[in-house]
Design an enzyme around this catalytic site. Structure first.
Site, short mmCIF file in Angstrom:
data_model
loop_
_atom_site.label_atom_id
_atom_site.label_comp_id
_atom_site.label_asym_id
_atom_site.label_seq_id
_atom_site.Cartn_x
_atom_site.Cartn_y
_atom_site.Cartn_z
N ASP A 73 -1.63 -5.15 -6.91
CA ASP A 73 -2.78 -4.77 -7.72
C ASP A 73 -2.47 -3.57 -8.61
O ASP A 73 -1.42 -2.93 -8.48
CB ASP A 73 -3.97 -4.43 -6.82
CG ASP A 73 -4.54 -5.64 -6.10
OD1 ASP A 73 -4.44 -6.75 -6.65
OD2 ASP A 73 -5.09 -5.47 -5.00
N TYR A 131 4.55 -3.87 3.96
CA TYR A 131 3.96 -2.81 3.14
C TYR A 131 3.99 -1.50 3.90
O TYR A 131 3.87 -1.47 5.14
CB TYR A 131 2.51 -3.14 2.79
CG TYR A 131 2.33 -4.20 1.73
CD1 TYR A 131 2.17 -3.84 0.39
CD2 TYR A 131 2.30 -5.55 2.06
CE1 TYR A 131 1.99 -4.81 -0.59
CE2 TYR A 131 2.12 -6.53 1.09
CZ TYR A 131 1.96 -6.15 -0.23
OH TYR A 131 1.78 -7.11 -1.20
#
Length: 283
Positions: A73, A131
């Site tokens: 994003d 992540y």
């Protein structure tokens, strides 16, 4: 050689070049996402994908389109993004690394290159994504690297956060940690690693799963921070998971602290595995 013969030879070489099977190339990409409206190419806004494709097309001297392991994003970073593309251009590895880097802005870089088998796919061949979320846990906000971490001024108890997060391991329905606009067909994901560690004033939330629903890591981190500062009990995360209701969970953590650090693939592809990072973090 007559001009006619020479022209015919050139034409034959061009035909042979066009008929040759295209090469498939994989690249490891690192980027600071602060100045980009996410990974995916979009009209009238800066994206990491568009910058990379422009640089690759210049080196290849033909239009190049890339496919990535996972679209990040706006504001999210990557140290372990993987892409692939096909091309008729034959170039040395240095052209796909240093040559492409010379045509990229300073906040995007190619880390490695490898020619791959035709059945490789950056997204569909991946078996897991990892992540890391970086929190600067200090009373005063940072000035240096402020776009690469999230500031949280209340003291956080990482042991509480670590214990609370263990209920998320395994295959679960992550509806409570899924963005409302998520387009995935299923909320089920398999988390096989979740660690919360402190490094001085820095806290790292490290999560690995087969895949992630939209905003999953940031929503998990937002709820873990509520536990870490004492606003919620450790049992709250398990309650959220069971509730399957996004409105009950914590706020979505900010984008700037999030990094895509690694993507796993079957060993047969033999892709390079550089240090994940970011910065000072070891593997």
């Amino acid at each position: 050689m007559s001009e006619t013969t020479q022209a015919a030879a050139i034409q034959a070489a061009a035909v042979a070049e066009n008929e040759r099977a295209p090469l498939k190339i994989a690249l490891g990409i690192e980027y600071d996402g602060s100045q980009y409206y996410g990974w995916q190419r979009q009209i009238d806004v800066a994206s990491v994908q568009a910058c990379l494709e422009k640089a690759l097309s210049k080196v290849a001297d033909e239009p190049i389109e890339v496919l990535c392991a996972g679209r990040t994003d706006a504001g999210v970073h990557g140290t372990g993004q993987v892409v692939h593309f096909t091309t008729q251009a034959i170039r040395k590895d240095a052209a796909w690394t240093m040559g492409v880097n010379a045509n990229l802005p300073p906040d995007i870089a190619v880390r490695w290159v490898k020619a791959v088998h035709e059945d490789f796919h950056a997204r569909f061949s991946a078996t897991a994504r990892r992540y890391r979320y970086i929190i600067y846990n200090h009373r005063y906000r940072p000035a240096v690297l402020s776009h690469g971490m999230t500031h949280f001024y209340h003291p956080l108890d990482v042991e509480r956060m670590e214990r609370a997060g263990q209920c998320l391991l395994g295959e679960n329905d992550f509806t409570s940690f899924r963005a409302v606009q998520c387009q995935s067909r299923t909320p089920w994901r398999n988390v096989n690693h979740l660690k919360v560690t402190r490094h001085g004033n820095y806290i790292v939330v490290d999560i690995k799963a087969n895949a992630f629903v939209h905003h999953m890591v940031r929503n998990i981190v937002g709820s873990l921070m509520d536990v870490g500062c004492g606003n919620r009990p450790e049992s709250w995360i398990a309650e959220l998971l069971a509730a399957k209701d996004r409105t009950l969970a914590g706020a979505t953590a900010r984008a700037e602290g999030l990094y895509l650090v690694a993507v796993d693939y079957p060993a047969r592809f033999a892709l390079p595995q550089p240090t994940m990072g970011p910065l000072f973090l070891a593997d």
